[in-house]
Design an enzyme around this catalytic site. Structure first.
Site, PDB file in Angstrom:
ATOM      1  N   CYS A 117      43.372  21.723  56.607  1.00  0.00           N
ATOM      2  CA  CYS A 117      42.282  20.985  57.240  1.00  0.00           C
ATOM      3  C   CYS A 117      42.676  19.528  57.491  1.00  0.00           C
ATOM      4  O   CYS A 117      43.761  19.074  57.111  1.00  0.00           O
ATOM      5  CB  CYS A 117      41.022  21.059  56.382  1.00  0.00           C
ATOM      6  SG  CYS A 117      41.100  20.053  54.878  1.00  0.00           S
ATOM      7  N   CYS A 155      39.333  23.105  49.099  1.00  0.00           N
ATOM      8  CA  CYS A 155      40.528  22.400  49.577  1.00  0.00           C
ATOM      9  C   CYS A 155      41.053  21.549  48.418  1.00  0.00           C
ATOM     10  O   CYS A 155      40.309  20.731  47.875  1.00  0.00           O
ATOM     11  CB  CYS A 155      40.168  21.521  50.764  1.00  0.00           C
ATOM     12  SG  CYS A 155      41.413  20.265  51.151  1.00  0.00           S
ATOM     13  N   ASN A 157      42.062  28.187  36.689  1.00  0.00           N
ATOM     14  CA  ASN A 157      42.473  29.568  36.443  1.00  0.00           C
ATOM     15  C   ASN A 157      43.358  30.033  37.589  1.00  0.00           C
ATOM     16  O   ASN A 157      42.963  29.959  38.752  1.00  0.00           O
ATOM     17  CB  ASN A 157      41.251  30.491  36.352  1.00  0.00           C
ATOM     18  CG  ASN A 157      41.639  31.919  35.990  1.00  0.00           C
ATOM     19  OD1 ASN A 157      41.992  32.195  34.847  1.00  0.00           O
ATOM     20  ND2 ASN A 157      41.595  32.823  36.952  1.00  0.00           N
ATOM     21  N   GLU A 158      44.570  30.442  37.256  1.00  0.00           N
ATOM     22  CA  GLU A 158      45.484  31.013  38.256  1.00  0.00           C
ATOM     23  C   GLU A 158      45.519  30.181  39.536  1.00  0.00           C
ATOM     24  O   GLU A 158      45.246  30.654  40.637  1.00  0.00           O
ATOM     25  CB  GLU A 158      45.104  32.460  38.565  1.00  0.00           C
ATOM     26  CG  GLU A 158      45.285  33.386  37.380  1.00  0.00           C
ATOM     27  CD  GLU A 158      44.988  34.837  37.705  1.00  0.00           C
ATOM     28  OE1 GLU A 158      45.498  35.721  37.007  1.00  0.00           O
ATOM     29  OE2 GLU A 158      44.222  35.100  38.670  1.00  0.00           O
ATOM     30  N   GLU A 179      46.729  36.776  29.903  1.00  0.00           N
ATOM     31  CA  GLU A 179      46.014  37.913  30.491  1.00  0.00           C
ATOM     32  C   GLU A 179      46.951  39.091  30.670  1.00  0.00           C
ATOM     33  O   GLU A 179      48.110  38.936  31.077  1.00  0.00           O
ATOM     34  CB  GLU A 179      45.434  37.552  31.867  1.00  0.00           C
ATOM     35  CG  GLU A 179      44.245  36.623  31.860  1.00  0.00           C
ATOM     36  CD  GLU A 179      43.672  36.447  33.260  1.00  0.00           C
ATOM     37  OE1 GLU A 179      43.860  37.375  34.102  1.00  0.00           O
ATOM     38  OE2 GLU A 179      43.062  35.403  33.528  1.00  0.00           O
ATOM     39  N   GLU A 182      35.276  42.941  40.068  1.00  0.00           N
ATOM     40  CA  GLU A 182      36.227  43.532  39.120  1.00  0.00           C
ATOM     41  C   GLU A 182      35.541  44.450  38.105  1.00  0.00           C
ATOM     42  O   GLU A 182      35.996  44.596  36.980  1.00  0.00           O
ATOM     43  CB  GLU A 182      37.001  42.415  38.411  1.00  0.00           C
ATOM     44  CG  GLU A 182      37.945  41.686  39.352  1.00  0.00           C
ATOM     45  CD  GLU A 182      38.840  40.672  38.652  1.00  0.00           C
ATOM     46  OE1 GLU A 182      40.033  40.964  38.489  1.00  0.00           O
ATOM     47  OE2 GLU A 182      38.331  39.596  38.287  1.00  0.00           O
ATOM     48  N   LYS A 183      34.485  45.121  38.548  1.00  0.00           N
ATOM     49  CA  LYS A 183      33.742  45.982  37.622  1.00  0.00           C
ATOM     50  C   LYS A 183      34.535  47.226  37.218  1.00  0.00           C
ATOM     51  O   LYS A 183      34.233  47.850  36.200  1.00  0.00           O
ATOM     52  CB  LYS A 183      32.406  46.388  38.225  1.00  0.00           C
ATOM     53  CG  LYS A 183      32.469  47.144  39.535  1.00  0.00           C
ATOM     54  CD  LYS A 183      31.068  47.436  40.061  1.00  0.00           C
ATOM     55  CE  LYS A 183      31.096  48.159  41.409  1.00  0.00           C
ATOM     56  NZ  LYS A 183      31.596  47.290  42.491  1.00  0.00           N
ATOM     57  N   PHE A 184      35.555  47.591  38.009  1.00  0.00           N
ATOM     58  CA  PHE A 184      36.384  48.743  37.650  1.00  0.00           C
ATOM     59  C   PHE A 184      37.684  48.324  36.964  1.00  0.00           C
ATOM     60  O   PHE A 184      38.532  49.173  36.682  1.00  0.00           O
ATOM     61  CB  PHE A 184      36.685  49.592  38.887  1.00  0.00           C
ATOM     62  CG  PHE A 184      35.479  50.316  39.418  1.00  0.00           C
ATOM     63  CD1 PHE A 184      34.834  51.285  38.655  1.00  0.00           C
ATOM     64  CD2 PHE A 184      34.979  50.028  40.681  1.00  0.00           C
ATOM     65  CE1 PHE A 184      33.717  51.947  39.140  1.00  0.00           C
ATOM     66  CE2 PHE A 184      33.867  50.689  41.174  1.00  0.00           C
ATOM     67  CZ  PHE A 184      33.231  51.653  40.400  1.00  0.00           C
ATOM     68  N   HIS A 185      37.857  47.033  36.726  1.00  0.00           N
ATOM     69  CA  HIS A 185      39.014  46.531  35.961  1.00  0.00           C
ATOM     70  C   HIS A 185      38.738  46.776  34.480  1.00  0.00           C
ATOM     71  O   HIS A 185      37.693  46.418  33.959  1.00  0.00           O
ATOM     72  CB  HIS A 185      39.177  45.041  36.238  1.00  0.00           C
ATOM     73  CG  HIS A 185      40.438  44.437  35.717  1.00  0.00           C
ATOM     74  ND1 HIS A 185      40.763  44.397  34.372  1.00  0.00           N
ATOM     75  CD2 HIS A 185      41.468  43.832  36.359  1.00  0.00           C
ATOM     76  CE1 HIS A 185      41.917  43.792  34.225  1.00  0.00           C
ATOM     77  NE2 HIS A 185      42.370  43.440  35.415  1.00  0.00           N
ATOM     78  N   ARG A 199      36.365  33.495  45.278  1.00  0.00           N
ATOM     79  CA  ARG A 199      36.637  32.429  44.321  1.00  0.00           C
ATOM     80  C   ARG A 199      37.738  31.542  44.896  1.00  0.00           C
ATOM     81  O   ARG A 199      38.354  31.880  45.901  1.00  0.00           O
ATOM     82  CB  ARG A 199      37.041  32.985  42.954  1.00  0.00           C
ATOM     83  CG  ARG A 199      38.343  33.777  42.948  1.00  0.00           C
ATOM     84  CD  ARG A 199      38.675  34.278  41.550  1.00  0.00           C
ATOM     85  NE  ARG A 199      40.042  34.796  41.485  1.00  0.00           N
ATOM     86  CZ  ARG A 199      40.616  35.279  40.385  1.00  0.00           C
ATOM     87  NH1 ARG A 199      39.944  35.305  39.255  1.00  0.00           N
ATOM     88  NH2 ARG A 199      41.857  35.726  40.412  1.00  0.00           N
TER      89      ARG A 199
END
Length: 476
Positions: free
Chosen positions: A166, A121, A155-156, A312, A360-363, A117
């Protein structure tokens, strides 16, 4: 502590409670169950569709809002308000496939590719035009929707790509430098370019501080940090401008990340209607409580004393540390109430329903993989929601502090550049060393800039104020 009314006024006259909701990850038959469980847990706000760009715009210029219409309506009918995301934090595959030149480049020339994610640039006109188009379509469609109470931009920011090196960024950096210095002669003077034969004879010779045989020019590095924070802020401002024009009166936020070095949060907070923060304490850290209190005091200070939102946190464990231990029973509740006690008007989580696939399936999430009723985490989530519903009286609370701790981002950047008497002096360690005694003595502290009006404080402390402007020196 003094009350001042709910942060969102009549739109949401309670402490906010909920989390990131990503219905696009789930078949529609799950959605009605989600809304039912939200009511059971006391959820009244969700941050909706933060990573949904590829669903909202499956190909360039073709928008698919029908699914979002349905879930927005379902949430409203279920009594859940929406902090609607602009979904621009993660560009869809078709955009970078058609325009690979928009992908970010590291200081050593390595290009970062899609698959994670934030693969863009910040200076890319391709990315900026695409975000403007998407945000305009979203704001136009949902301007009058009764569920909409807030906008969540990006987001973040800079979490994974704080700077791009670049050629597009190099051109933007030169334009930024022209605005800052006015002339090449003044830049050469400020950067001390006669050392190591770095004197520039034209603007086109100037580059970002890419990988060099040894230390790059320190003032060049400092200016590039200033520029990089400003470029990302300009991306945010592009979206914010569209939102304020299309939906006047709807507040705009983007989530901060505690003491995050790459972005000058003082400048960013001035562009936010509501300050919000992501806080992920490590349950193994014996000073986690002190550090989360410190983050809360920073957010309150960034908003000049206004209430803020804990946007969050994790209901239980995360999945991105080397070892991800769960929170102890009651720990999530304790840290949630700590945020409220330090000025938060909202307690939210990442995320509502635990992902069944992806990075993030284990979050952990408010709704776990298994049946919710058999989960201790779900029982804590429901209990906390019930307790927060009974606390309307503290909405809009303002907290007074007698102590100010000075924090300046540009000084932080300069302090930690290489080639100094000691590289062991770190800004965050110094801040914690000064903050810790106040926390242990239950003395509330604000954070402040050196140029702020400090006359209302009984004590002002200045940890490692390495870089000071003339105005700041005169103020102190």
């Amino acid at each position: 502590m003094t009350g001042g009314g709910p942060l969102l006024g009549k739109r949401l006259p309670h402490l906010m409670y909920g989390g990131d909701y990503n219905p696009d990850q789930w078949p529609e038959e799950v959605w009605s169950e989600d809304v039912r469980l939200m009511r059971e847990a006391g959820v009244n706000l969700v941050s909706l569709g933060i990573f949904a760009w590829s669903r909202l715009e499956p190909k360039e210029g073709t928008f698919n809002f029908e699914w979002l219409d349905r879930i927005m309506n379902m949430l409203h009918e279920g009594g859940v308000s929406v902090d609607l995301a602009t979904a621009t934090a993660s560009p869809p595959p078709w955009l970078s496939h058609a325009h690979p030149e928009m992908l970010p480049v590291l200081a050593d020339g390595v290009r970062l590719w899609p698959g994670g994610r934030q693969h863009y640039c910040p200076s890319s006109p391709i990315y900026r035009d695409a975000t403007r188009r998407l945000v305009d379509a979203l704001a136009t469609r949902y301007a009058k929707h009764p569920a909409l109470v807030m906008w969540h931009v990006g987001n973040e920011y800079a979490c994974h790509v704080p700077a791009c090196y670049c050629d597009v960024s190099a051109h933007a950096f030169r334009e930024w430098l022209k605005q800052r210095y006015g002339s090449l002669e003044e830049l050469n003077r400020a950067w001390g370019t006669d050392f190591w034969s770095q004197r520039y004879s034209s603007w086109e010779e100037i580059l970002p501080p890419r990988r060099t045989p040894t230390w790059p020019n320190p003032t060049q590095q400092l200016d590039f940090m200033r520029f990089s924070s400003d470029e990302l802020l300009e991306c945010y401002e592009i979206e914010r401008k569209v939102l304020t024009e299309r939906t006047p009166g709807i507040p705009v936020t983007t989530n901060f990340m505690r003491f995050f070095k790459p972005l000058d949060y003082w400048k960013w907070a001035e562009r936010e209607d509501i300050v919000s923060d992501d806080v992920y304490q490590d349950p193994l850290d014996p000073e986690a409580g002190m550090r989360s209190a410190m983050a809360a005091d920073l957010m309150r200070s960034l908003g000049r004393g206004r209430p803020w939102i804990l946007m969050e946190q994790s209901p239980n464990r995360v999945n991105w540390r080397e070892v991800n231990v769960p929170k102890a029973p009651g720990q999530m509740r304790l840290w949630s109430f700590q945020a409220v006690a330090r000025g938060a008007d909202g307690v939210l989580f990442f995320q509502w329903r635990q992902s069944r696939a992806g990075a993030e399936k284990f979050h952990s999430a408010m709704v776990p993989h298994g049946p919710p009723q058999s989960s201790p985490t779900w029982r804590e989530v429901v209990r906390l929601g019930g307790e927060l519903r009974a606390l309307d009286a503290v909405c809009g609370s303002r907290i007074r502090a007698d102590v100010a701790i000075l924090l300046d981002w540009e000084s932080w950047w300069a302090l930690e550049l290489p080639s100094k008497p000691s590289n062991r002096i770190q800004q965050l360690e110094q801040l914690e060393a000064y903050y810790r005694p106040f926390f242990e003595a239950n003395v509330t502290a604000d954070f402040a800039r050196p140029t702020d009006d400090l006359s209302g404080y009984k004590l002002v402390v200045a940890p490692s104020l390495y870089l000071v402007s003339d105005a700041a020196a005169a103020n102190l």
